[in-house]
Design an enzyme around this catalytic site. Structure first.
Site, PDB file in Angstrom:
ATOM      1  N   HIS A  23      87.896  69.261  59.190  1.00 29.81           N
ATOM      2  CA  HIS A  23      88.282  70.458  58.452  1.00 29.81           C
ATOM      3  C   HIS A  23      88.039  70.186  56.968  1.00 29.81           C
ATOM      4  O   HIS A  23      88.109  69.038  56.515  1.00 29.81           O
ATOM      5  CB  HIS A  23      89.776  70.768  58.615  1.00 29.81           C
ATOM      6  CG  HIS A  23      90.209  71.071  60.005  1.00 29.81           C
ATOM      7  ND1 HIS A  23      90.652  70.091  60.868  1.00 29.81           N
ATOM      8  CD2 HIS A  23      90.306  72.243  60.675  1.00 29.81           C
ATOM      9  CE1 HIS A  23      90.999  70.642  62.014  1.00 29.81           C
ATOM     10  NE2 HIS A  23      90.802  71.950  61.928  1.00 29.81           N
ATOM     11  N   ASP A  65      90.813  68.262  55.350  1.00 31.25           N
ATOM     12  CA  ASP A  65      91.002  66.880  55.800  1.00 31.25           C
ATOM     13  C   ASP A  65      90.406  65.907  54.796  1.00 31.25           C
ATOM     14  O   ASP A  65      90.981  64.857  54.515  1.00 31.25           O
ATOM     15  CB  ASP A  65      90.296  66.617  57.140  1.00 31.25           C
ATOM     16  CG  ASP A  65      90.810  67.461  58.271  1.00 31.25           C
ATOM     17  OD1 ASP A  65      91.983  67.846  58.230  1.00 31.25           O
ATOM     18  OD2 ASP A  65      90.028  67.732  59.203  1.00 31.25           O
ATOM     19  N   GLU A  70      87.410  78.289  69.311  1.00 32.36           N
ATOM     20  CA  GLU A  70      88.188  77.363  70.147  1.00 32.36           C
ATOM     21  C   GLU A  70      89.438  78.065  70.657  1.00 32.36           C
ATOM     22  O   GLU A  70      90.344  78.373  69.878  1.00 32.36           O
ATOM     23  CB  GLU A  70      88.573  76.119  69.338  1.00 32.36           C
ATOM     24  CG  GLU A  70      89.341  75.096  70.146  1.00 32.36           C
ATOM     25  CD  GLU A  70      89.595  73.825  69.379  1.00 32.36           C
ATOM     26  OE1 GLU A  70      90.662  73.213  69.585  1.00 32.36           O
ATOM     27  OE2 GLU A  70      88.732  73.432  68.557  1.00 32.36           O
ATOM     28  N   ASP A  78      86.438  69.726  72.954  1.00 31.92           N
ATOM     29  CA  ASP A  78      87.461  68.893  72.335  1.00 31.92           C
ATOM     30  C   ASP A  78      88.090  68.088  73.464  1.00 31.92           C
ATOM     31  O   ASP A  78      88.868  68.626  74.269  1.00 31.92           O
ATOM     32  CB  ASP A  78      88.531  69.757  71.647  1.00 31.92           C
ATOM     33  CG  ASP A  78      88.193  70.045  70.196  1.00 31.92           C
ATOM     34  OD1 ASP A  78      87.031  69.879  69.821  1.00 31.92           O
ATOM     35  OD2 ASP A  78      89.093  70.463  69.458  1.00 31.92           O
ATOM     36  N   ASP A  95      97.982  66.295  72.499  1.00 31.47           N
ATOM     37  CA  ASP A  95      96.702  65.762  72.006  1.00 31.47           C
ATOM     38  C   ASP A  95      96.557  64.257  72.270  1.00 31.47           C
ATOM     39  O   ASP A  95      96.280  63.478  71.362  1.00 31.47           O
ATOM     40  CB  ASP A  95      96.541  66.040  70.505  1.00 31.47           C
ATOM     41  CG  ASP A  95      96.120  67.469  70.228  1.00 31.47           C
ATOM     42  OD1 ASP A  95      95.574  68.107  71.134  1.00 31.47           O
ATOM     43  OD2 ASP A  95      96.345  67.952  69.097  1.00 31.47           O
TER      44      ASP A  95
END
Length: 436
Positions: A101, A104, A232, A296, A309
């Site tokens: 991103h 980030d 997504e 992902d 995650d």
């Protein structure tokens, strides 16, 4: 040049006999499966946000992890050190792609102009490091969910000022993606949804979201950004209901607003289970509707029921996912990005390597199992046999549109009670176990 992971050497394939935990047992980048190397089959990518910015914090506690590259005299120095640490990690792990991103890699400033200036400086460093290492950007995206300005969404925000700010941020993120040679661009609508319908004009918000996507398509064409745009799906969290609920919901949105030809989907395993589907279901739906783009790769914990995650270590799930992907023609764009973070208690730098090595080995095993399943052909034969009635006689006429209800009634009266056939689920499960 300072090393951030000095104890780690380049991770290599050493095979099943190796006892080295910092080696691959199954992932051999140059091993060919169906005439294509594993490296090209997977297009593995490391995600920047979890791997380098995830420091063990959760909604119940602050960070538990301290990294040498996350300590400096200011946000920009930390950003530069983190970028250098990231490329050291990519190189030692042996992956060829990364993704991020915008927020980030570079901190926000006191204005959008200052923020863009910060981003430009870090992107210049990233471009230099890409050139030196040969590592490429899989895709880029903008963080339109963390800052408080996006608390009620970005493209679906009740305020047109927020919509405009989000558009400016995506414009810059798309430019950065082009600058770094990114192979695509992702939209994740983290707060594009609602918590309460009484304060939500859902019809208007969806129309605004579609308008935003069309503006992005127009700008992609204008600047010559290569690769597809991705959406997504995720059903909830942080909002109660997100508009990109699942693959089917996204496909309906794309069809309604004339966007299908511009978008593919980026499917996440954990998001699939949150939507009440399996990872395989979402992949199959995308392939069947020609909207499969990228993955992902992670997993959730069904006992917890939220977006944990975790790194993908389930061989069954990896095998079934690769079976569907291979049968669908493999990756023609995108790749496998590890949208996963080490656990809160995994605080050692080596844990980042163990996590990625294990996940890459898991998918390597899945690929080899899927290849055996396809080469053997037993499962495919059983599937075809189950639907064989549609390849001839009345079945073929129905599919060709050559019969009406009157003709079907006559057929049913003449032939009587239909003959039943077994679904053979247990046999198929046994076969899958044999391959694994």
């Amino acid at each position: 040049m300072k090393e951030f992971f000095p104890k780690i050497k380049k991770v290599k394939y050493e095979g099943l006999k190796s006892k080295n935990p910092l080696s691959f047992k199954h992932y051999n980048p140059q091993e060919k499966i169906f005439g294509k190397t594993m490296e090209k089959h997977f297009r593995f990518a490391v995600c920047y946000w979890h791997t380098f910015k995830g420091l063990g914090g959760d909604q119940f506690g602050l960070s538990t992890i301290s990294r040498s590259y996350n300590q400096g005299s200011g946000p920009m120095e930390i950003a530069e050190m983190t970028m250098r640490a990231a490329f050291e990690f990519f190189s030692k792990l042996g992956v060829k792609f990364w993704c991020f991103h915008d927020r980030d890699i570079a901190p926000e400033g006191n204005s959008l102009a200052e923020t863009n200036k910060n981003l430009d400086k870090i992107v210049a460093l990233a471009k230099k490091l890409q050139s030196e290492t040969g590592i490429k950007q899989l895709w880029g995206t903008a963080n339109l969910f963390s800052n408080k300005r996006f608390m009620a969404g970005a493209a679906t925000n009740p305020s047109p000022d927020v919509f405009a700010y989000a558009a400016a941020q995506v414009k810059k993120a798309m430019e950065v993606t082009k600058e770094l040679g990114g192979a695509g661009y992702v939209f994740w609508g983290g707060r594009e949804g609602y918590d309460m319908l009484l304060n939500t004009d859902m019809k208007r918000e969806l129309e605004h979201l579609a308008k935003f996507m069309h503006l992005a398509v127009d700008y992609k064409k204008k600047i010559g950004l290569k690769g597809p745009l991705y959406i997504e799906p995720k059903p909830k969290e942080p909002t109660k209901h997100q508009y990109d609920f699942d693959a089917g919901n996204c496909f309906a949105f794309l069809q309604k607003y004339d966007l299908v030809k511009y978008f593919k989907l980026n499917i996440e395993a954990n998001h699939a289970t949150l939507a009440g589907h399996s990872f395989q279901h979402e992949l199959q739906y995308c392939i069947d509707n020609n909207i499969f783009g990228s993955v992902d790769a992670n997993r959730g914990d069904l006992l917890l029921g939220w977006d944990t995650d975790q790194f993908p270590m389930d061989i069954y799930e990896a095998a079934l996912a690769m079976y569907i992907i291979l049968n669908g023609g493999g990756f023609t764009t995108g790749g496998l990005n590890f949208d996963a973070h080490v656990r809160r208690q995994s605080i050692a730098p080596e844990d980042l390597f163990y996590a990625h090595i294990g996940a890459m080995d898991t998918f390597a095993r899945g690929l080899k199992i899927a290849a055996k399943m396809i080469k053997d052909g037993k499962i495919d034969k059983m599937l075809k046999a189950r639907y064989a009635g549609w390849d001839k006689g009345i079945g073929r006429k129905i599919e060709k549109g050559k019969v009406d209800f009157n003709q079907l009634e006559k057929y049913a009266l003449k032939n009587g009670e239909p003959k039943l056939q077994s679904g053979r689920q247990e046999l198929l499960e046994n076969l899958l176990n044999e391959y694994i």
